[in-house]
Enzyme design. Structure first.
Site, PDB file in Angstrom:
ATOM      1  N   ASP A 152       4.519  -8.481   0.589  1.00  0.00           N
ATOM      2  CA  ASP A 152       4.268  -7.875  -0.717  1.00  0.00           C
ATOM      3  C   ASP A 152       5.112  -8.578  -1.786  1.00  0.00           C
ATOM      4  OD1 ASP A 152       3.938  -5.737  -2.803  1.00  0.00           O
ATOM      5  OD2 ASP A 152       3.037  -4.643  -1.156  1.00  0.00           O
ATOM      6  N   HIS A 221       5.858  -2.900  -6.808  1.00  0.00           N
ATOM      7  CA  HIS A 221       4.812  -2.674  -5.798  1.00  0.00           C
ATOM      8  C   HIS A 221       5.364  -2.732  -4.370  1.00  0.00           C
ATOM      9  CE1 HIS A 221       1.072  -3.562  -3.535  1.00  0.00           C
ATOM     10  NE2 HIS A 221       0.454  -2.939  -4.515  1.00  0.00           N
ATOM     11  N   SER A 558      -3.445   0.184  -1.906  1.00  0.00           N
ATOM     12  CA  SER A 558      -2.087  -0.311  -1.680  1.00  0.00           C
ATOM     13  C   SER A 558      -1.174   0.796  -1.186  1.00  0.00           C
ATOM     14  CB  SER A 558      -1.478  -0.847  -2.988  1.00  0.00           C
ATOM     15  OG  SER A 558      -1.884  -2.150  -3.230  1.00  0.00           O
TER      16      SER A 558
END
Ligand SMILES: *[C@@H]1O[C@H](CO)[C@@H](O)[C@H](O)[C@H]1NC(C)=O
Ligand SMILES: *[C@@H]1O[C@H](CO)[C@@H](O)[C@H](O)[C@H]1NC(C)=O
Ligand SMILES: *[C@@H]1O[C@H](CO)[C@@H](O)[C@H](O)[C@H]1NC(C)=O
Ligand SMILES: *[C@@H]1O[C@H](CO)[C@@H](O)[C@H](O)[C@H]1NC(C)=O
Ligand SMILES: *[C@@H]1O[C@H](CO)[C@@H](O)[C@H](O)[C@H]1NC(C)=O
Ligand SMILES: *[C@@H]1O[C@H](CO)[C@@H](O)[C@H](O)[C@H]1NC(C)=O
Ligand SMILES: *[C@@H]1O[C@H](CO)[C@@H](O)[C@H](O)[C@H]1NC(C)=O
Length: 771
Positions: A152, A221, A558
């Site tokens: 990620d 994220h 996600s």
């Protein structure tokens, strides 16, 4: 996420135009994939040198010299994946692709990120937040010492979610490292490893400077997804005081490792194949148990996709790979990450809501959602829509969406502005409203988004309304002389119904690469999820926003993907000997297709959801630890799967480190032992076989069938008797078109049950309509 910062685009263009080297002009970064290595159990430095040399050797036969080959190769995959990334001309790439032993040659493409009460909803804890007694959490000791990797944007290492208080020594099987960087990034006994991979990203011309070279998360994220999979229990986690509770991941006592492969967005994407493959190669070597990846691009062939290649090598080593299905729903065929050696995760809602009511002067109250600040003064303000706020030179269509540069501050100042959802980011609409002087913003869904509302940490007081409520609001504005509204502060509520329902953005089947394999596999919570964040960035991701939050709310597949990765971590702790396919089977065959009203789960458009939305259904972790039977698969099955798809024998050979012979009789892909049956092109009748393995007590299972409309289904035998644990039994399913001439896909289900376990598989059929 998904916002392109103008500054990075400009920088990218400038760097690119400076590359005025004619010889390089036509060269682009490609990946040359060569399959597997035949290393012994212990890989030595000499082995690695030999591999690198073989790559130079191969390429020099095309480029004319070893020097040219060395100049052109910028990454070599030496441990698990065999191959390299190099700058090549299109013609050179085409020549290399024809070389025997080369599995594929493809452009180094960019992919994108698919942007805590959720565990209570999944029956792991009670209403007070205490773990339920017989829950998988207790049985698995909260995922103790399972190693979860996340590919990620990196990680915020000092987040409380990754604090190592109370953790013992790092498991001795761990071979990873904490890659050094200038920013003082450090690992600990919880966050046991971190690495970053940027050669594939930089190959397109956007060079990173020395402060950017770090596994530190500058986006938020990666911290969010990793903490959802394996973050600690953190008390008092909230966004602006709302949703205050204990944050935790699915495997709260797991060890975690971050592999940073995603960087600030450039034209081609954020996360590039060459880096993804390098990260997989190292993560497999480092000794991880689970790999979570909330990233994807367009669905592509299995060997033209770095994620698919990486996941194949991981599965061969018994590592479970979990990937997000994508946020391009609800369009049919939008599901990505469809390889049969991955778990593909869709997103759905929780029974928690962050309610933020909109109250109109006429007394109407509309229930919206938000995690934004409250209005300073609780009173009614003038209400206008984007069209009324239009800047003179802007188009009405753009102003309705509250796009940048379309709003006239003299019209907006001191008012609440209604914006339509779509095209630009939701938080960007809020920022534009705030910059034009609005005191609040109401985000109204377009018809496609239907009931799908998301809590965001908007920059100003805000609320997000469903399509129906948005239309009521806009109509009130249209038909009222002095429309006025106020926004009530957001509050968290629990037990809302119906839940789960599918998120409007969640990508859906059919699988466009191999329609006989049902994708997505499963759905999990992915709407308005609170988890750890990066303190290097604002909660909206917008530069203008100077706020910094340790926790933030996000929505996307996600977010659902790491929920499943966390559960996989628990299953891995309990069942060390299960294959990745057995773990997937246990998760999907115990899933649920009804919501908390007892009815079939719905889409955001209030229609009945189907296996194309949720695969086998919504995850139920407690059931997954004791599924009764599993549909198992191993490397040989994957190779036979490729045989049945007609892959070239030399390619299949290269993928395996041992010789592989395709079955003499041509196998059909319909017989691939997936925990569902999909016949995309049924003409007359077809018989498929499946094999189940007993992973529970001895017992007698009987089958129950619910037929799809227009199709008869018969199963032989109808009773399976298992005398011992580990025993395998096969059965046949015959699907027969009843000749009604129905168009489109129809759905049924078959269930094996011993009265205690229910092993549920969807049947998905499309009959060939005769003209
Ligand atoms: C497989 O592909 C390779 C390389 O393109 C080619 O040389 C070989 O003849 C093919 N083999 C078969 C069995 O088609
Ligand atoms: C590196 O790049 C970042 C992002 O573009 C920038 O903010 C930072 O100032 C740069 N640092 C150095 C040392 O150039
Ligand atoms: C969250 O709740 C805890 C106790 O339940 C309390 O101590 C804390 O102040 C609360 N935090 C916020 C931001 O409301
Ligand atoms: C309209 O003009 C203003 C300046 O007068 C500019 O800032 C804005 O970007 C323009 N908007 C559009 C949509 O062209
Ligand atoms: C409001 O008025 C505009 C312009 O006349 C029209 O396009 C729109 O459909 C109306 N919306 C509603 C919900 O009535
Ligand atoms: C097996 O079937 C597939 C698909 O029908 C076909 O493409 C392939 O050529 C067949 N292989 C052999 C060895 O007959
Ligand atoms: C469907 O089956 C028919 C006849 O059995 C065949 O001609 C056609 O190519 C098949 N289509 C697909 C998409 O497999």
């Amino acid at each position: 996420m998904g916002l392109l910062k103008p500054s990075t685009i400009i920088q990218f263009l400038i760097l690119f135009s400076l590359l005025h080297i004619p010889a390089l002009a036509a060269k682009q970064p490609y990946i040359v994939y060569l399959g597997s290595h035949a290393h012994g159990p212990k890989i030595t430095e000499a082995d690695l040198d030999r591999v690198a040399d073989s790559h130079y050797e191969l390429l020099s036969s095309f480029l004319g010299s070893k020097e040219k080959a060395k100049e052109s190769i910028f990454l070599s995959y030496k441990r698990n994946i065999n191959g390299f990334a190099a700058f090549l001309e299109e013609e050179e790439a085409a020549q290399i692709a024809k070389h025997p032993g080369v599995v594929s040659v493809f452009l180094n493409q960019g992919r994108k990120l698919h942007t805590t009460h959720s565990w209570n909803f999944m029956m792991l804890e009670d209403q007070k937040g205490f773990p339920i007694r017989n829950s998988i959490w207790r049985k698995a000791k909260f995922g103790k010492d399972t190693i979860i990797a996340n590919l990620d944007t990196g990680v915020w290492p000092t987040s409380k979610s990754f604090d190592d208080k109370g953790y013992g020594p790092i498991p001795s099987r761990w071979k990873g490292t904490c890659q050094k960087s200038k920013d003082g990034f450090a690992c600990n006994r919880k966050l046991i490893g971190a690495r970053y991979f940027s050669e594939g990203y930089e190959a397109w011309g956007r060079k990173l400077n020395s402060t950017e070279r770090t596994a530190r998360d500058h986006s938020g994220h990666g911290s969010h997804t990793l903490s959802t999979a394996g973050g600690n229990f953190v008390h008092g986690a909230s966004v602006l005081g709302v949703g205050n509770g204990t944050a935790k991941g699915g495997s709260p006592r797991a060890r975690v490792a971050a592999y940073k492969v995603c960087w600030p967005p450039v034209d081609g994407g954020e996360c590039f194949d060459a880096d993804i493959m390098a990260a997989f190669d190292m993560a497999i070597h480092d000794g991880v148990d689970v790999i979570s990846m909330s990233v994807g691009g367009k669905p592509a062939g299995y060997w033209e996709d770095g994620m698919s290649i990486g996941a194949f090598h991981a599965a061969k080593k018994g590592i479970v790979v979990v990937a997000s299905a994508g946020n391009s729903g609800p369009n049919a065929g939008s599901v990505t990450n469809v390889s049969p050696w991955m778990i593909t995760v869709a997103a759905s809602t929780l029974d928690r809501e962050f309610q933020a009511f909109v109250e109109l002067k006429n007394g109407l109250r509309l229930k919206g959602t938000s995690l934004s600040p409250a209005l300073r003064a609780k009173k009614f303000y003038p209400l206008i829509n984007g069209a009324q706020a239009k800047e003179a030179n802007a188009s009405i269509d753009d102003a309705i969406l509250c796009k940048t540069g379309t709003l006239d501050p003299t019209k907006v100042k001191g008012k609440i502005l209604a914006c339509l959802r779509g095209e630009n980011a939701r938080v960007e609409k809020g920022l534009n409203a705030a910059r034009a002087g609005a005191v609040g913003m109401i985000l109204c869904n377009d018809d496609l988004s239907g009931n799908g509302v998301l809590a965001d940490a908007h920059f100003l007081p805000a609320s997000h309304l469903t399509y129906e409520d948005g239309q009521s609001l806009l109509q009130y504005i249209n038909t009222t002389k002095n429309p006025q509204a106020t926004l009530l502060p957001p509050i968290a509520t629990f037990g809302s119904k119906p839940a789960p329902s599918m998120a409007s953005f969640s990508s859906t089947g059919p699988n466009t690469v191999t329609p006989e394999i049902l994708k997505p596999d499963i759905t999990a919570p992915g709407v308005s999820i609170i988890a750890a964040y990066s303190e290097a960035v604002s909660p909206t991701g917008l530069e203008f926003d100077k706020r910094r939050f340790p926790f933030n709310v996000e929505s996307g597949t996600s977010m659902s993907c790491p929920h499943v990765a966390g559960v996989v971590g628990l299953l891995r702790t309990i069942h060390r000997d299960w294959s990745p396919a057995a773990i997937r089977s246990a998760i999907v065959t115990t899933a649920r297709t009804r919501d908390n009203t007892g009815n079939s789960a719905k889409t955001a458009l209030k229609q009945k959801a189907s296996p194309f939305n949720y695969g086998n259904g919504h995850i139920r972790p407690n059931r997954a630890m004791d599924p009764g039977l599993v549909y198992d698969l191993g490397t040989n099955d994957y190779l036979n799967f490729l045989c049945s798809l007609g892959y070239n024998k030399t390619q299949i050979q290269a993928l395996n480190d041992k010789p592989h012979k395709c079955p003499a009789k041509n196998v059909t892909v319909l017989d691939f032992n997936y925990p569902s049956v999909t016949a995309p092109n049924l003409s007359g009748s077809v018989t498929v076989t499946r094999t189940v393995k007993n992973v529970g007590q001895p017992g007698t299972y009987v089958v129950k069938v619910h037929e799809p409309v227009g199709v008869s289904v018969s199963v032989e035998p109808k009773i399976l008797e298992f005398k011992h644990h580990g025993e395998e039994k096969s059965f046949r399913i015959t699907l027969k078109d009843r000749g009604y001439g129905l168009k489109g896909y129809h759905f049924g289900v078959f269930v094996w049950t011993d009265g205690k376990h229910y092993v549920r598989s969807p049947i998905v059929v499309q009959t060939v309509t005769k003209e």
